[in-house]
Design an enzyme around this catalytic site. Sequence first.
Site, PDB file in Angstrom:
ATOM      1  N   GLY A   1       0.781  -1.228   0.000  1.00 54.55           N
ATOM      2  CA  GLY A   1       0.000   0.000   0.000  1.00 54.55           C
ATOM      3  C   GLY A   1       0.815   1.282   0.000  1.00 54.55           C
ATOM      4  O   GLY A   1       0.404   2.294  -0.559  1.00 54.55           O
TER       5      GLY A   1
ATOM      6  N   ASP B   1      -5.754  -0.417  -1.775  1.00 50.30           N
ATOM      7  CA  ASP B   1      -6.482  -1.368  -2.621  1.00 50.30           C
ATOM      8  C   ASP B   1      -7.748  -1.868  -1.961  1.00 50.30           C
ATOM      9  O   ASP B   1      -7.930  -1.769  -0.742  1.00 50.30           O
ATOM     10  CB  ASP B   1      -5.602  -2.594  -2.878  1.00 50.30           C
ATOM     11  CG  ASP B   1      -5.428  -3.455  -1.620  1.00 50.30           C
ATOM     12  OD1 ASP B   1      -4.954  -2.917  -0.600  1.00 50.30           O
ATOM     13  OD2 ASP B   1      -5.792  -4.645  -1.649  1.00 50.30           O
TER      14      ASP B   1
ATOM     15  N   ASP C   1      -5.195   2.592  10.679  1.00 46.08           N
ATOM     16  CA  ASP C   1      -6.606   2.395  10.990  1.00 46.08           C
ATOM     17  C   ASP C   1      -6.704   1.940  12.444  1.00 46.08           C
ATOM     18  O   ASP C   1      -6.767   2.755  13.354  1.00 46.08           O
ATOM     19  CB  ASP C   1      -7.160   1.370   9.999  1.00 46.08           C
ATOM     20  CG  ASP C   1      -8.647   1.115  10.186  1.00 46.08           C
ATOM     21  OD1 ASP C   1      -9.304   1.907  10.878  1.00 46.08           O
ATOM     22  OD2 ASP C   1      -9.157   0.131   9.631  1.00 46.08           O
TER      23      ASP C   1
ATOM     24  N   PHE D   1     -14.045   3.388   4.068  1.00 41.23           N
ATOM     25  CA  PHE D   1     -13.023   2.564   3.423  1.00 41.23           C
ATOM     26  C   PHE D   1     -12.652   3.253   2.112  1.00 41.23           C
ATOM     27  O   PHE D   1     -13.517   3.654   1.336  1.00 41.23           O
ATOM     28  CB  PHE D   1     -13.523   1.145   3.160  1.00 41.23           C
ATOM     29  CG  PHE D   1     -12.395   0.201   2.828  1.00 41.23           C
ATOM     30  CD1 PHE D   1     -11.675  -0.430   3.833  1.00 41.23           C
ATOM     31  CD2 PHE D   1     -12.035  -0.039   1.507  1.00 41.23           C
ATOM     32  CE1 PHE D   1     -10.617  -1.283   3.535  1.00 41.23           C
ATOM     33  CE2 PHE D   1     -10.980  -0.888   1.204  1.00 41.23           C
ATOM     34  CZ  PHE D   1     -10.272  -1.514   2.216  1.00 41.23           C
ATOM     35  N   VAL D   2     -11.349   3.450   1.892  1.00 43.24           N
ATOM     36  CA  VAL D   2     -10.903   4.225   0.736  1.00 43.24           C
ATOM     37  C   VAL D   2      -9.987   3.408  -0.175  1.00 43.24           C
ATOM     38  O   VAL D   2      -9.368   2.435   0.257  1.00 43.24           O
ATOM     39  CB  VAL D   2     -10.189   5.526   1.172  1.00 43.24           C
ATOM     40  CG1 VAL D   2     -11.159   6.471   1.851  1.00 43.24           C
ATOM     41  CG2 VAL D   2      -8.991   5.225   2.070  1.00 43.24           C
TER      42      VAL D   2
ATOM     43  N   ARG E   1      -5.075   0.380  -6.848  1.00 46.68           N
ATOM     44  CA  ARG E   1      -3.886   1.046  -6.302  1.00 46.68           C
ATOM     45  C   ARG E   1      -3.406   2.151  -7.242  1.00 46.68           C
ATOM     46  O   ARG E   1      -2.704   3.072  -6.834  1.00 46.68           O
ATOM     47  CB  ARG E   1      -2.744   0.039  -6.116  1.00 46.68           C
ATOM     48  CG  ARG E   1      -3.027  -1.048  -5.084  1.00 46.68           C
ATOM     49  CD  ARG E   1      -1.732  -1.777  -4.750  1.00 46.68           C
ATOM     50  NE  ARG E   1      -1.950  -3.054  -4.093  1.00 46.68           N
ATOM     51  CZ  ARG E   1      -2.119  -3.216  -2.780  1.00 46.68           C
ATOM     52  NH1 ARG E   1      -2.134  -2.171  -1.980  1.00 46.68           N
ATOM     53  NH2 ARG E   1      -2.285  -4.420  -2.268  1.00 46.68           N
TER      54      ARG E   1
ATOM     55  N   GLU F   1       3.613   4.431   6.301  1.00 46.60           N
ATOM     56  CA  GLU F   1       2.367   3.683   6.104  1.00 46.60           C
ATOM     57  C   GLU F   1       1.440   4.428   5.155  1.00 46.60           C
ATOM     58  O   GLU F   1       1.441   5.661   5.107  1.00 46.60           O
ATOM     59  CB  GLU F   1       1.662   3.505   7.454  1.00 46.60           C
ATOM     60  CG  GLU F   1       2.040   2.216   8.184  1.00 46.60           C
ATOM     61  CD  GLU F   1       1.317   0.990   7.620  1.00 46.60           C
ATOM     62  OE1 GLU F   1       0.943   1.005   6.428  1.00 46.60           O
ATOM     63  OE2 GLU F   1       1.124   0.036   8.384  1.00 46.60           O
ATOM     64  N   ASP F   2       0.633   3.689   4.437  1.00 48.44           N
ATOM     65  CA  ASP F   2      -0.401   4.318   3.610  1.00 48.44           C
ATOM     66  C   ASP F   2      -1.529   4.842   4.504  1.00 48.44           C
ATOM     67  O   ASP F   2      -1.988   5.965   4.351  1.00 48.44           O
ATOM     68  CB  ASP F   2      -0.937   3.343   2.550  1.00 48.44           C
ATOM     69  CG  ASP F   2      -1.364   1.987   3.121  1.00 48.44           C
ATOM     70  OD1 ASP F   2      -1.186   1.728   4.343  1.00 48.44           O
ATOM     71  OD2 ASP F   2      -1.873   1.162   2.353  1.00 48.44           O
TER      72      ASP F   2
HETATM   73  P1  IMP Z   1      -4.358  -1.293  10.768  1.00 46.34           P
HETATM   74  O1  IMP Z   1      -3.454  -2.392  11.230  1.00 46.34           O
HETATM   75  O2  IMP Z   1      -5.796  -1.520  11.148  1.00 46.34           O
HETATM   76  O3  IMP Z   1      -3.872   0.096  11.187  1.00 46.34           O
HETATM   77  O4  IMP Z   1      -4.409  -1.362   9.179  1.00 46.34           O
HETATM   78  C1  IMP Z   1      -3.363  -0.944   8.388  1.00 46.34           C
HETATM   79  C2  IMP Z   1      -3.456  -1.507   6.982  1.00 46.34           C
HETATM   80  O5  IMP Z   1      -4.789  -1.876   6.621  1.00 46.34           O
HETATM   81  C3  IMP Z   1      -3.056  -0.464   5.972  1.00 46.34           C
HETATM   82  O6  IMP Z   1      -1.671  -0.455   5.744  1.00 46.34           O
HETATM   83  C4  IMP Z   1      -3.847  -0.876   4.745  1.00 46.34           C
HETATM   84  O7  IMP Z   1      -3.111  -1.822   3.981  1.00 46.34           O
HETATM   85  C5  IMP Z   1      -5.088  -1.529   5.299  1.00 46.34           C
HETATM   86  N1  IMP Z   1      -6.232  -0.604   5.286  1.00 46.34           N
HETATM   87  C6  IMP Z   1      -6.821  -0.004   6.350  1.00 46.34           C
HETATM   88  N2  IMP Z   1      -7.820   0.802   5.979  1.00 46.34           N
HETATM   89  C7  IMP Z   1      -7.878   0.737   4.621  1.00 46.34           C
HETATM   90  C8  IMP Z   1      -8.704   1.386   3.621  1.00 46.34           C
HETATM   91  O8  IMP Z   1      -9.593   2.218   3.889  1.00 46.34           O
HETATM   92  N3  IMP Z   1      -8.440   1.056   2.328  1.00 46.34           N
HETATM   93  C9  IMP Z   1      -7.467   0.167   1.959  1.00 46.34           C
HETATM   94  N4  IMP Z   1      -6.658  -0.446   2.861  1.00 46.34           N
HETATM   95  C10 IMP Z   1      -6.860  -0.164   4.177  1.00 46.34           C
HETATM   96 MG    MG Z   2      -3.726  -3.289   1.985  1.00 45.81          MG
END
Ligand code: IMP
Ligand code: MG
Length: 181
Positions: free
Chosen positions: A49, A164, A108, A157-158, A170, A104-105
């Site tokens: 990402g 992706d 969340d 969700f984006v 992407r 990080e992209d």
């Molecule tokens: P976390 O561990 O919940 O913080 O999630 C981090 C990862 O989840 C990111 O690096 C993304 O790859 C994926 N992710 C979280 N939210 C989204 C979204 O809205 N769109 C796409 N990927 C997401």
């Molecule tokens: Mg991802």
Amino acid sequence: MSASFPPSSDVGEILISESDIAARIAEIGVEIANDHEDSTPILVAILKGSVVFVADLLRAIPGPVEVDFMAVSSYGAGLQSSGAVKILKDLDRSVTGRDVILVEDIIDSGLTAQYLLKHFESQQPASLKICTLLLREDNSRPQMDIDYVGFELPPAFVIGYGLDVDQAYRNLPYIARYAKA
Ligand code: IMP
Ligand code: MG
């Protein structure tokens, strides 16, 4: 681009435009250079990402910088964080004594970033920072210091600009709401 891409049924409202992304990354690049005048920071980008973001961020940093990549899996094909992070590709070199910036992209739940911070801490870097393009507004996330944030994002969700849904979209140059979430 063909007339049918992206399909309008999947791609919702554009939340962050290409030019807004570029302008914010230019600011963060200068900030990172100013914060690391006496060292060469290493950007650790999390595949896949972050690959679009880190490519632009690297070129926005007016000073010495290195890049390395890690691949982890946490989401699979679903839309919710599973909490289980698996390292699929580790760093090429140790980051002992280095100024590390985790790129990080999107943050969340924060579970991926938290896991990776622990992973890096064991190598005793000189400093450890986080840079994320997107930070989801989320009161339930564990408290963590995030040094560089591109944009705060409502709970949608984006897709696009590296993000992706099931590996698709992407390549969109902007961040859009995923219409089917
Ligand atoms: P976390 O561990 O919940 O913080 O999630 C981090 C990862 O989840 C990111 O690096 C993304 O790859 C994926 N992710 C979280 N939210 C989204 C979204 O809205 N769109 C796409 N990927 C997401
Ligand atoms: Mg991802």
